[in-house]
Enzyme design. Structure first.
Site, PDB file in Angstrom:
ATOM      1  N   THR A 184       0.850  -1.195   0.000  1.00 53.94           N
ATOM      2  CA  THR A 184       0.000   0.000   0.000  1.00 53.94           C
ATOM      3  C   THR A 184       0.884   1.243   0.000  1.00 53.94           C
ATOM      4  O   THR A 184       1.918   1.288   0.660  1.00 53.94           O
ATOM      5  CB  THR A 184      -0.934   0.055   1.236  1.00 53.94           C
ATOM      6  OG1 THR A 184      -0.158  -0.092   2.434  1.00 53.94           O
ATOM      7  CG2 THR A 184      -1.992  -1.023   1.193  1.00 53.94           C
TER       8      THR A 184
ATOM      9  N   GLN B 285       6.609  -4.675  -5.007  1.00 53.19           N
ATOM     10  CA  GLN B 285       5.454  -4.662  -5.919  1.00 53.19           C
ATOM     11  C   GLN B 285       5.706  -3.604  -6.989  1.00 53.19           C
ATOM     12  O   GLN B 285       6.153  -2.500  -6.684  1.00 53.19           O
ATOM     13  CB  GLN B 285       4.171  -4.330  -5.142  1.00 53.19           C
ATOM     14  CG  GLN B 285       2.933  -4.117  -6.009  1.00 53.19           C
ATOM     15  CD  GLN B 285       2.783  -2.681  -6.495  1.00 53.19           C
ATOM     16  OE1 GLN B 285       3.182  -1.750  -5.801  1.00 53.19           O
ATOM     17  NE2 GLN B 285       2.239  -2.496  -7.689  1.00 53.19           N
TER      18      GLN B 285
ATOM     19  N   THR C  84       1.631  -6.127 -10.379  1.00 50.24           N
ATOM     20  CA  THR C  84       0.184  -5.904 -10.238  1.00 50.24           C
ATOM     21  C   THR C  84      -0.414  -5.845 -11.639  1.00 50.24           C
ATOM     22  O   THR C  84      -0.053  -4.973 -12.442  1.00 50.24           O
ATOM     23  CB  THR C  84      -0.079  -4.618  -9.444  1.00 50.24           C
ATOM     24  OG1 THR C  84       0.537  -4.776  -8.169  1.00 50.24           O
ATOM     25  CG2 THR C  84      -1.567  -4.372  -9.259  1.00 50.24           C
TER      26      THR C  84
ATOM     27  N   LYS D 154      -0.146 -10.351  -9.310  1.00 46.80           N
ATOM     28  CA  LYS D 154      -1.143  -9.921  -8.314  1.00 46.80           C
ATOM     29  C   LYS D 154      -2.353  -9.272  -8.999  1.00 46.80           C
ATOM     30  O   LYS D 154      -2.187  -8.334  -9.781  1.00 46.80           O
ATOM     31  CB  LYS D 154      -0.517  -8.893  -7.362  1.00 46.80           C
ATOM     32  CG  LYS D 154      -1.508  -8.253  -6.383  1.00 46.80           C
ATOM     33  CD  LYS D 154      -0.810  -7.351  -5.386  1.00 46.80           C
ATOM     34  CE  LYS D 154      -1.753  -6.743  -4.375  1.00 46.80           C
ATOM     35  NZ  LYS D 154      -2.486  -5.578  -4.880  1.00 46.80           N
TER      36      LYS D 154
ATOM     37  N   HIS E  69      -7.825  -6.026  -5.737  1.00 47.46           N
ATOM     38  CA  HIS E  69      -7.184  -4.751  -5.374  1.00 47.46           C
ATOM     39  C   HIS E  69      -7.996  -4.031  -4.282  1.00 47.46           C
ATOM     40  O   HIS E  69      -8.110  -2.810  -4.263  1.00 47.46           O
ATOM     41  CB  HIS E  69      -7.066  -3.865  -6.620  1.00 47.46           C
ATOM     42  CG  HIS E  69      -5.859  -2.976  -6.646  1.00 47.46           C
ATOM     43  ND1 HIS E  69      -4.860  -3.084  -7.579  1.00 47.46           N
ATOM     44  CD2 HIS E  69      -5.490  -1.925  -5.872  1.00 47.46           C
ATOM     45  CE1 HIS E  69      -3.947  -2.150  -7.378  1.00 47.46           C
ATOM     46  NE2 HIS E  69      -4.301  -1.434  -6.337  1.00 47.46           N
TER      47      HIS E  69
ATOM     48  N   ASP F 230      -5.908 -11.805  -1.136  1.00 45.07           N
ATOM     49  CA  ASP F 230      -6.193 -10.658  -0.265  1.00 45.07           C
ATOM     50  C   ASP F 230      -7.556 -10.090  -0.617  1.00 45.07           C
ATOM     51  O   ASP F 230      -8.170 -10.464  -1.609  1.00 45.07           O
ATOM     52  CB  ASP F 230      -5.100  -9.582  -0.333  1.00 45.07           C
ATOM     53  CG  ASP F 230      -5.157  -8.723  -1.608  1.00 45.07           C
ATOM     54  OD1 ASP F 230      -6.155  -8.757  -2.347  1.00 45.07           O
ATOM     55  OD2 ASP F 230      -4.173  -8.003  -1.851  1.00 45.07           O
TER      56      ASP F 230
ATOM     57  N   GLY G 173     -10.513  -7.816   1.940  1.00 43.59           N
ATOM     58  CA  GLY G 173     -11.599  -7.927   2.903  1.00 43.59           C
ATOM     59  C   GLY G 173     -11.331  -8.840   4.079  1.00 43.59           C
ATOM     60  O   GLY G 173     -12.222  -9.086   4.891  1.00 43.59           O
TER      61      GLY G 173
ATOM     62  N   GLY H 227      -4.469  -5.507   3.537  1.00 46.61           N
ATOM     63  CA  GLY H 227      -4.157  -4.206   2.947  1.00 46.61           C
ATOM     64  C   GLY H 227      -4.502  -3.050   3.861  1.00 46.61           C
ATOM     65  O   GLY H 227      -3.638  -2.426   4.481  1.00 46.61           O
TER      66      GLY H 227
HETATM   67  C1  LIG Z   1      -4.358   2.932   0.362  1.00 42.72           C
HETATM   68  C2  LIG Z   1      -4.098   1.746  -0.503  1.00 42.72           C
HETATM   69  C3  LIG Z   1      -3.020   1.769  -1.374  1.00 42.72           C
HETATM   70  C4  LIG Z   1      -2.749   0.663  -2.185  1.00 42.72           C
HETATM   71  N1  LIG Z   1      -1.641   0.701  -2.988  1.00 42.72           N
HETATM   72  C5  LIG Z   1      -1.345  -0.390  -3.736  1.00 42.72           C
HETATM   73  C6  LIG Z   1      -0.162  -0.414  -4.523  1.00 42.72           C
HETATM   74  O1  LIG Z   1       0.632   0.536  -4.528  1.00 42.72           O
HETATM   75  N2  LIG Z   1       0.078  -1.522  -5.268  1.00 42.72           N
HETATM   76  C7  LIG Z   1      -0.773  -2.608  -5.278  1.00 42.72           C
HETATM   77  O2  LIG Z   1      -0.527  -3.598  -5.965  1.00 42.72           O
HETATM   78  N3  LIG Z   1      -1.881  -2.621  -4.506  1.00 42.72           N
HETATM   79  C8  LIG Z   1      -2.175  -1.546  -3.747  1.00 42.72           C
HETATM   80  N4  LIG Z   1      -3.300  -1.581  -2.950  1.00 42.72           N
HETATM   81  C9  LIG Z   1      -4.122  -2.819  -2.878  1.00 42.72           C
HETATM   82  C10 LIG Z   1      -3.616  -3.741  -1.763  1.00 42.72           C
HETATM   83  O3  LIG Z   1      -2.347  -4.269  -2.064  1.00 42.72           O
HETATM   84  C11 LIG Z   1      -4.562  -4.928  -1.527  1.00 42.72           C
HETATM   85  O4  LIG Z   1      -4.749  -5.626  -2.744  1.00 42.72           O
HETATM   86  C12 LIG Z   1      -5.922  -4.563  -0.944  1.00 42.72           C
HETATM   87  O5  LIG Z   1      -5.844  -3.426  -0.110  1.00 42.72           O
HETATM   88  C13 LIG Z   1      -6.466  -5.757  -0.154  1.00 42.72           C
HETATM   89  O6  LIG Z   1      -7.721  -5.513   0.342  1.00 42.72           O
HETATM   90  P1  LIG Z   1      -8.019  -5.058   1.866  1.00 42.72           P
HETATM   91  O7  LIG Z   1      -7.607  -3.614   1.950  1.00 42.72           O
HETATM   92  O8  LIG Z   1      -9.491  -5.236   1.964  1.00 42.72           O
HETATM   93  O9  LIG Z   1      -7.238  -5.948   2.784  1.00 42.72           O
HETATM   94  C14 LIG Z   1      -3.601  -0.482  -2.141  1.00 42.72           C
HETATM   95  C15 LIG Z   1      -4.673  -0.503  -1.256  1.00 42.72           C
HETATM   96  C16 LIG Z   1      -4.926   0.586  -0.433  1.00 42.72           C
HETATM   97  C17 LIG Z   1      -6.073   0.504   0.526  1.00 42.72           C
END
Ligand SMILES: Cc1cc2nc3c(=O)[nH]c(=O)nc-3n(C[C@H](O)[C@H](O)[C@H](O)COP(=O)(O)O)c2cc1C
Length: 347
Positions: free
Chosen positions: A78, A126, A154, A218, A242, A274, A276, A297
């Site tokens: 993130t 990532q 990703t 991913k 995502h 990932d 939820g 996340g």
């Molecule tokens: C604030 C934020 C920033 C994120 N940035 C990225 C990122 O830079 N690269 C990426 O592959 N996924 C990113 N994600 C997705 C997370 O890696 C992940 O897939 C997702 O948050 C999982 O769901 P959850 O938040 O319900 O656990 C981001 C998610 C959030 C909430």
């Protein structure tokens, strides 16, 4: 009323973060349907617990892509960790290292790879790939030099899923430079730096060749795509939508996972998930549906409001919940969880 300390994390973070930062982390794309359904789908999984199994000694240790971890629950990549807490990724990394876990570092991280690596955490990089792939090389080289153990591409973000902020945009209150510390100066204005719209399986192979590291895809939700990734050389497939931030109404990861696990059952490729996951019981469901590891996340970001201490506490809680759920399900080891799902969420 939140049922647990973990359930109350978001509300506490919301009370202390600037509103646009909270909203940026919390939002889902479009109407937020996929974000909400991702969490609900884990709660639809029902267990078929074993009894009369000795669960005195429960161990959570596992191995992903050759790295031994003390827990099968990792930190998903993130951005904006520094906007949540001044110590950002370094606090996240220290807490994760202390828990013996894995941190996946966003290419848009606000701390240098070298500083993150210096915490001693096991970490993967990532990446998103730009139209001109060669522009990714300096970032990849920095990550390899700093000791990244795998590269996560990703694959669900040819464009960023749109949403409407209620008030100020996050970039009105956060300096975008926070997300560029691992890039060359002026990277974003170079021709070809925009996200690639033509990503293909060959990019997985290209990444493996350029970095010498195992590559993870991913953002996969379909068994046929999982197969294409593995055929192209991916060492693992990460089932994810995502966090519901890309195509709204994309299927919940819990519902997509079983078909992908079945598709790859006879391959060496690992499968992660990932989206939820909000408790140790959700993690047991993910392992039960066949994931080798699960990632969180938003939860670690909410916990990061309280710095390293908050993230450490979250990891302790999830660990304790998972140990309890495993005991109640008659599982001693992560691999034992494979057959405790009685009625999987329909695909
Ligand atoms: C604030 C934020 C920033 C994120 N940035 C990225 C990122 O830079 N690269 C990426 O592959 N996924 C990113 N994600 C997705 C997370 O890696 C992940 O897939 C997702 O948050 C999982 O769901 P959850 O938040 O319900 O656990 C981001 C998610 C959030 C909430």
């Amino acid at each position: 009323m939140p049922r647990s300390w973990v359930d109350g994390l978001e509300a506490r973070a919301r009370a202390s973060l600037p509103a646009p930062v909270h909203e940026y982390v919390a939002h889902g794309a479009g109407a937020g349907t996929s974000r909400d359904e991702a969490a609900a789908a884990w709660r639809d999984v029902r267990f078929l617990p074993h009894v009369l199994h000795d669960v005195t000694d429960v161990g959570l240790a596992t191995e992903v892509l050759g790295t031994r971890l003390e827990t099968p629950v990792g930190v998903a990549p993130t951005s904006l960790q520094r906007a949540v807490h001044p110590d950002g990724e370094l606090a996240m990394a220290r807490a994760t290292a202390a828990a013996g876990g894995l941190m996946v570092v966003s290419s848009n991280a606000g701390s240098t790879f070298a500083d993150i690596a210096a915490t001693g955490v096991a970490w993967w990089l990532q990446v998103y790939l730009p139209s001109d792939r060669t522009l990714a090389l300096p970032l990849l080289e920095r990550a390899v030099a700093a000791g990244a153990r795998a590269v996560v591409l990703t694959v669900d973000t040819p464009v960023v899923g749109s949403w409407e902020p209620a008030g100020d945009r996050v970039w009105d209150v956060v300096d975008p430079a926070f997300t560029r510390v691992n890039f060359d100066e002026g990277h974003d204005t170079q021709p070809g730096a925009e996200k690639a719209l033509d990503l293909g399986p060959h990019d997985l192979d290209w990444l493996a060749e350029r970095t010498g590291l195992p590559v993870v895809a991913k953002g996969v939700l379909r068994a046929d795509d999982a197969r294409r990734c593995v055929q192209a050389g991916a060492a693992a497939v990460w089932v994810s939508n995502h966090g519901g931030r890309q195509l709204d109404r994309a299927v919940a990861p819990a519902r997509a996972l079983p078909a992908i696990v079945r598709e790859l059952a006879d391959d060496d490729a690992e499968v992660y998930v990932d989206g939820g996951l909000g408790s140790g019981t959700d993690v047991l469901a993910a392992l039960g549906l066949g994931a080798d590891a699960a990632f969180l996340g938003r939860l670690p970001l909410w916990a990061l409001v309280e710095g390293e201490h908050g993230v450490g506490r979250l990891q302790d809680r999830i660990r304790a919940e998972l140990v309890e759920a495993m005991r109640l399900a008659g599982c001693r080891r992560v691999a034992d969880a494979r057959d405790v799902v009685g009625s999987p969420a329909p695909v």
